[in-house]
Design a protein around this motif. Structure first.
Motif, PDB file in Angstrom:
ATOM      1  N   PHE A 250       0.831  -1.201   0.000  1.00  0.00           N
ATOM      2  CA  PHE A 250       0.000   0.000   0.000  1.00  0.00           C
ATOM      3  C   PHE A 250       0.869   1.257   0.000  1.00  0.00           C
ATOM      4  O   PHE A 250       0.652   2.170  -0.802  1.00  0.00           O
ATOM      5  N   VAL A 251       1.844   1.306   0.889  1.00  0.00           N
ATOM      6  CA  VAL A 251       2.718   2.482   0.969  1.00  0.00           C
ATOM      7  C   VAL A 251       3.492   2.654  -0.337  1.00  0.00           C
ATOM      8  O   VAL A 251       3.608   3.774  -0.856  1.00  0.00           O
ATOM      9  N   ALA A 252       4.005   1.577  -0.889  1.00  0.00           N
ATOM     10  CA  ALA A 252       4.746   1.663  -2.153  1.00  0.00           C
ATOM     11  C   ALA A 252       3.847   2.192  -3.267  1.00  0.00           C
ATOM     12  O   ALA A 252       4.269   3.050  -4.057  1.00  0.00           O
ATOM     13  N   LEU A 253       2.621   1.703  -3.322  1.00  0.00           N
ATOM     14  CA  LEU A 253       1.687   2.194  -4.334  1.00  0.00           C
ATOM     15  C   LEU A 253       1.375   3.674  -4.120  1.00  0.00           C
ATOM     16  O   LEU A 253       1.241   4.429  -5.087  1.00  0.00           O
ATOM     17  N   ARG A 254       1.274   4.093  -2.886  1.00  0.00           N
ATOM     18  CA  ARG A 254       1.012   5.512  -2.614  1.00  0.00           C
ATOM     19  C   ARG A 254       2.199   6.384  -3.041  1.00  0.00           C
ATOM     20  O   ARG A 254       2.010   7.484  -3.546  1.00  0.00           O
ATOM     21  N   VAL A 255       3.410   5.889  -2.873  1.00  0.00           N
ATOM     22  CA  VAL A 255       4.589   6.638  -3.314  1.00  0.00           C
ATOM     23  C   VAL A 255       4.574   6.756  -4.844  1.00  0.00           C
ATOM     24  O   VAL A 255       4.809   7.839  -5.399  1.00  0.00           O
ATOM     25  N   VAL A 256       4.268   5.650  -5.517  1.00  0.00           N
ATOM     26  CA  VAL A 256       4.160   5.678  -6.979  1.00  0.00           C
ATOM     27  C   VAL A 256       3.042   6.635  -7.390  1.00  0.00           C
ATOM     28  O   VAL A 256       3.197   7.428  -8.330  1.00  0.00           O
TER      29      VAL A 256
END
Length: 140
Positions: free
Chosen positions: A101-107
């Motif tokens: 989730f956090v990685a997707l939010r950064v992207v």
């Protein structure tokens, strides 16, 4: 209380902290174009920051919008992580989903600021799906 009996601060909980800080990163991105300029020359106005941000265009406006969306997504993520922990979700699955989730939010932030609207919307949908998976990861 016995320190070994205290609950562990899991990777998923660390992800909550990171997710909570991401909107502030977006705020910095939104304001950077006005830093170092005088207010009279369009520089950042700390006396009236919301009005200043509302007048921004392009990358700064998109970073500000990403900031708002980050704050909007945060309550569901926090709730999903807490509920998953309460329901006894397998910790490794919960941790991986929270990191995803956090990685997707950064992207998502990068795509939003970079004006990649279609890809941004796709990543937003993926992050929502991951958040739903977090919520149900402890469901039995």
């Amino acid at each position: 209380m016995n320190p070994s009996a205290l609950p562990e601060f899991t990777i998923a909980y660390w992800c909550v902290l990171v997710a909570a800080l991401l909107p502030f990163l977006c705020g910095l991105l939104a304001k950077r174009s006005g830093v170092g300029k005088r207010r009279a020359d369009g520089g950042y106005d700390n006396h009236n920051p919301r009005a200043w941000l509302a007048r921004q265009e392009g990358e700064s406006a998109r970073a500000n919008a990403a900031q708002a969306n980050g704050f909007e997504a945060l309550p569901f993520f926090i709730g999903a992580v807490i509920i998953a922990h309460q329901l006894g979700a397998p910790q490794s699955r919960l941790d991986w989903l929270a990191v995803a989730f956090v990685a997707l939010r950064v992207v998502y932030i990068g795509l939003y600021v970079g004006d990649k609207a279609t890809a941004r919307s796709l990543v937003w949908g993926l992050a929502l799906a991951v958040n739903i998976a977090i919520l149900f990861s402890g469901y039995r």
